[in-house]
Design an enzyme around this catalytic site. Sequence first.
Site, PDB file in Angstrom:
ATOM      1  CG  ASP A 261       0.132   2.460  -2.234  1.00 15.15           C
ATOM      2  OD1 ASP A 261       1.289   2.283  -2.554  1.00 15.15           O
ATOM      3  OD2 ASP A 261      -0.184   2.264  -0.923  1.00 15.15           O
TER       4      ASP A 261
ATOM      5  CG  ASP B  53       9.166   4.160  -2.117  1.00 20.99           C
ATOM      6  OD1 ASP B  53      10.117   3.622  -2.968  1.00 20.99           O
ATOM      7  OD2 ASP B  53       9.330   4.598  -1.088  1.00 20.99           O
TER       8      ASP B  53
ATOM      9  CG  ASP C 234       9.582  -2.566   2.421  1.00 16.10           C
ATOM     10  OD1 ASP C 234       9.803  -3.547   1.516  1.00 16.10           O
ATOM     11  OD2 ASP C 234       9.830  -1.510   1.969  1.00 16.10           O
TER      12      ASP C 234
ATOM     13  CG  ASP D 206       3.474  -2.024   0.503  1.00 20.23           C
ATOM     14  OD1 ASP D 206       3.338  -3.491   0.385  1.00 20.23           O
ATOM     15  OD2 ASP D 206       4.750  -1.587   0.455  1.00 20.23           O
TER      16      ASP D 206
ATOM     17  CG  ASP E  15      -1.939   3.249   2.300  1.00 22.08           C
ATOM     18  OD1 ASP E  15      -1.146   3.439   3.357  1.00 22.08           O
ATOM     19  OD2 ASP E  15      -1.350   2.892   1.188  1.00 22.08           O
TER      20      ASP E  15
END
Length: 285
Positions: free
Chosen positions: A48, A140, A59, A50, A222
């Site tokens: 992943d 994402d 973001d 972030d 996470d």
Amino acid sequence: MGDSIFNCCYVPPRPPGEEEPLRSRRAEIMASNSARISPDKRFLIFFDFDETIVDETSDDMVVQAAPGQHLPEWLKDTYQPGRYHEYMQRVLAYLAEQGVTESDMRGIMEKIPATPGMLPLFQFLRTRPVHDFEVVLLSDANAFFIESWLRRAGARQLFHRVFTNPATFNKDGRLVLRPFHSHDCVRCPDNMCKQAVVREYVARRTQERAGRPYQRVFYVGDGANDFCPALSLGPRDVAFPRRDFPMHRLITETHEATPGEFRAVTVPWASGEEVAQRLRKLVAE
């Protein structure tokens, strides 16, 4: 070693009025250039972005470019659960209206700190024999944020594939996001189910490897949206949830509520160096 992030997840703007079905775009993204990866890799590892690779949420960090480094309440009030991707499109439109430029956003992304121990973990992966690890980033976030950080960190070439939401700047200088795909998973936001990506990628690569499976698949994450792909792992695979983050809590709750549903070995971590230590042992087996 790897291909450009934009080779695998950058989608150029289509002519006005011409639309492309999301599922066909997903297939095109998933398929691109995969034959270039060596078929002899022993292990597949997903990361992943972030709060896994970087120690913040990209973001949230881009909001630092807004006037006063915060968003107006009317904009924050437009968020709807499960539709965060659409909310971020409104945030990026607002930033463009406030005069925030591509350079401004790139500068913020480049300054996000790596999660503790993550750069040493990357160095471990770089120094392994060429047939050890196939490294994939699954996020994402969006292509522009990730590309900006990876370039600055000198880490882009580590990743054989990057799967994320396409992002391009339009003629007005606004960063425009597209959903990665459409899916039917009730656990995940409308624009991305990471389990669908993992399953499709593993199936495609296994076919390209003449049916040979990887010795093990690893997933480092996470968040709650990292729990869903980790459910697809088998008993020889390893999930690396960041300690005391949502992915870790969901795995723990699943073990307690429905023993046996979560099949992968679980190795919580607080530093990327802990992940490297466990990988060092596993590859030696």
